[in-house]
Design a protein around this motif. Sequence first.
Motif, PDB file in Angstrom:
ATOM      1  N   VAL A  54       0.859  -1.196   0.000  1.00 14.29           N
ATOM      2  CA  VAL A  54       0.000   0.000   0.000  1.00 14.29           C
ATOM      3  C   VAL A  54       0.894   1.245   0.000  1.00 14.29           C
ATOM      4  O   VAL A  54       0.705   2.161  -0.804  1.00 14.29           O
ATOM      5  N   THR A  55       1.861   1.273   0.889  1.00 20.32           N
ATOM      6  CA  THR A  55       2.803   2.396   0.958  1.00 20.32           C
ATOM      7  C   THR A  55       3.599   2.509  -0.335  1.00 20.32           C
ATOM      8  O   THR A  55       3.785   3.605  -0.865  1.00 20.32           O
ATOM      9  N   GLN A  56       4.053   1.386  -0.853  1.00 22.57           N
ATOM     10  CA  GLN A  56       4.846   1.394  -2.080  1.00 22.57           C
ATOM     11  C   GLN A  56       4.065   1.976  -3.250  1.00 22.57           C
ATOM     12  O   GLN A  56       4.579   2.808  -4.002  1.00 22.57           O
ATOM     13  N   VAL A  57       2.820   1.556  -3.401  1.00 19.61           N
ATOM     14  CA  VAL A  57       1.999   2.053  -4.514  1.00 19.61           C
ATOM     15  C   VAL A  57       1.746   3.548  -4.367  1.00 19.61           C
ATOM     16  O   VAL A  57       1.810   4.300  -5.345  1.00 19.61           O
ATOM     17  N   ARG A  58       1.479   4.002  -3.145  1.00 16.63           N
ATOM     18  CA  ARG A  58       1.282   5.442  -2.930  1.00 16.63           C
ATOM     19  C   ARG A  58       2.550   6.224  -3.288  1.00 16.63           C
ATOM     20  O   ARG A  58       2.472   7.285  -3.913  1.00 16.63           O
ATOM     21  N   GLN A  59       3.701   5.726  -2.869  1.00 20.31           N
ATOM     22  CA  GLN A  59       4.969   6.408  -3.178  1.00 20.31           C
ATOM     23  C   GLN A  59       5.218   6.433  -4.681  1.00 20.31           C
ATOM     24  O   GLN A  59       5.649   7.446  -5.218  1.00 20.31           O
ATOM     25  N   ILE A  60       4.954   5.330  -5.356  1.00 23.40           N
ATOM     26  CA  ILE A  60       5.122   5.285  -6.812  1.00 23.40           C
ATOM     27  C   ILE A  60       4.242   6.351  -7.455  1.00 23.40           C
ATOM     28  O   ILE A  60       4.688   7.090  -8.337  1.00 23.40           O
ATOM     29  N   GLY A  61       3.014   6.472  -6.998  1.00 29.11           N
ATOM     30  CA  GLY A  61       2.109   7.497  -7.524  1.00 29.11           C
ATOM     31  C   GLY A  61       2.643   8.896  -7.316  1.00 29.11           C
ATOM     32  O   GLY A  61       2.560   9.749  -8.206  1.00 29.11           O
ATOM     33  N   ARG A  62       3.189   9.170  -6.131  1.00 30.24           N
ATOM     34  CA  ARG A  62       3.759  10.499  -5.858  1.00 30.24           C
ATOM     35  C   ARG A  62       4.946  10.785  -6.774  1.00 30.24           C
ATOM     36  O   ARG A  62       5.090  11.902  -7.285  1.00 30.24           O
ATOM     37  N   LEU A  63       5.797   9.797  -6.967  1.00 34.80           N
ATOM     38  CA  LEU A  63       6.974   9.992  -7.816  1.00 34.80           C
ATOM     39  C   LEU A  63       6.578  10.193  -9.278  1.00 34.80           C
ATOM     40  O   LEU A  63       7.158  11.027  -9.976  1.00 34.80           O
ATOM     41  N   ILE A  64       5.582   9.462  -9.732  1.00 34.43           N
ATOM     42  CA  ILE A  64       5.090   9.647 -11.103  1.00 34.43           C
ATOM     43  C   ILE A  64       4.504  11.047 -11.254  1.00 34.43           C
ATOM     44  O   ILE A  64       4.745  11.724 -12.250  1.00 34.43           O
ATOM     45  N   ALA A  65       3.737  11.491 -10.252  1.00 34.20           N
ATOM     46  CA  ALA A  65       3.147  12.835 -10.310  1.00 34.20           C
ATOM     47  C   ALA A  65       4.221  13.917 -10.341  1.00 34.20           C
ATOM     48  O   ALA A  65       3.997  14.990 -10.901  1.00 34.20           O
ATOM     49  N   ALA A  66       5.387  13.635  -9.768  1.00 36.46           N
ATOM     50  CA  ALA A  66       6.498  14.591  -9.804  1.00 36.46           C
ATOM     51  C   ALA A  66       7.212  14.568 -11.151  1.00 36.46           C
ATOM     52  O   ALA A  66       8.018  15.446 -11.432  1.00 36.46           O
ATOM     53  N   GLY A  67       6.896  13.578 -11.986  1.00 40.19           N
ATOM     54  CA  GLY A  67       7.468  13.526 -13.320  1.00 40.19           C
ATOM     55  C   GLY A  67       8.469  12.418 -13.562  1.00 40.19           C
ATOM     56  O   GLY A  67       9.022  12.307 -14.654  1.00 40.19           O
ATOM     57  N   ALA A  82       9.582   2.401   0.787  1.00 42.28           N
ATOM     58  CA  ALA A  82       9.229   1.716   2.029  1.00 42.28           C
ATOM     59  C   ALA A  82       8.520   2.597   3.044  1.00 42.28           C
ATOM     60  O   ALA A  82       7.819   2.099   3.904  1.00 42.28           O
ATOM     61  N   VAL A  83       8.697   3.913   2.949  1.00 44.57           N
ATOM     62  CA  VAL A  83       8.134   4.813   3.953  1.00 44.57           C
ATOM     63  C   VAL A  83       7.175   5.783   3.267  1.00 44.57           C
ATOM     64  O   VAL A  83       7.551   6.457   2.308  1.00 44.57           O
ATOM     65  N   ASP A  84       5.953   5.831   3.765  1.00 45.20           N
ATOM     66  CA  ASP A  84       4.943   6.722   3.186  1.00 45.20           C
ATOM     67  C   ASP A  84       5.408   8.169   3.307  1.00 45.20           C
ATOM     68  O   ASP A  84       5.723   8.640   4.398  1.00 45.20           O
ATOM     69  N   GLY A  85       5.513   8.870   2.191  1.00 47.10           N
ATOM     70  CA  GLY A  85       5.945  10.266   2.196  1.00 47.10           C
ATOM     71  C   GLY A  85       7.433  10.425   2.447  1.00 47.10           C
ATOM     72  O   GLY A  85       7.871  11.489   2.866  1.00 47.10           O
ATOM     73  N   ALA A  86       8.225   9.382   2.169  1.00 45.68           N
ATOM     74  CA  ALA A  86       9.669   9.421   2.441  1.00 45.68           C
ATOM     75  C   ALA A  86      10.331  10.577   1.703  1.00 45.68           C
ATOM     76  O   ALA A  86       9.962  10.929   0.583  1.00 45.68           O
ATOM     77  N   ALA A  87      11.314  11.157   2.365  1.00 50.76           N
ATOM     78  CA  ALA A  87      12.107  12.213   1.735  1.00 50.76           C
ATOM     79  C   ALA A  87      13.010  11.568   0.679  1.00 50.76           C
ATOM     80  O   ALA A  87      13.380  10.405   0.789  1.00 50.76           O
ATOM     81  N   MET A  88      13.340  12.357  -0.326  1.00 51.82           N
ATOM     82  CA  MET A  88      14.240  11.863  -1.361  1.00 51.82           C
ATOM     83  C   MET A  88      15.621  11.643  -0.754  1.00 51.82           C
ATOM     84  O   MET A  88      16.116  12.470  -0.013  1.00 51.82           O
ATOM     85  N   CYS A  89      16.233  10.517  -1.051  1.00 51.20           N
ATOM     86  CA  CYS A  89      17.574  10.263  -0.514  1.00 51.20           C
ATOM     87  C   CYS A  89      18.630  10.852  -1.442  1.00 51.20           C
ATOM     88  O   CYS A  89      18.361  11.108  -2.614  1.00 51.20           O
TER      89      CYS A  89
END
Length: 129
Positions: A54-67, A82-89
């Motif tokens: 669930v977290t992974q899919v949400r993160q993938i969606g956020r990254l896709i929305a960022a381009g 792995a972490v919901d809303g994780a900061a970019m490393c």
Amino acid sequence: MCAMPTQEQARLSIGELARRSGASVRSIRHYDAQGLLTSGRADNGYRVFPVAAVTQVRQIGRLIAAGFSLADIAAFPNCMLAVDGAAMCPETAPARRKLLAAIEAEMSALEHRRMRLRAMLVDGNIPAD
């Protein structure tokens, strides 16, 4: 008496993962095919996912929305998903810079086209470069 499954043992159907993450079943299948998710098969042959998906899919969606493309995302460290809303490393800095440069180049090209169209509206001629 039946023991309740732990968080690690719990598995989600693709439909339940779609409901909880807000992504479509089709998107989840695509992410799984691209190796961005880990799925298994239930005894009935249906695809199942760990609750962490669930977290992974949400993160993938956020990254896709960022381009970012799925190829970009696949190259990111696993901790990014792995972490919901994780900061970019820091390891993702080159990809972020590359994407930003592409967006800025696209914006510049669009601004140039806009100015040309405005000039065409004012004097009816196509301006020379």
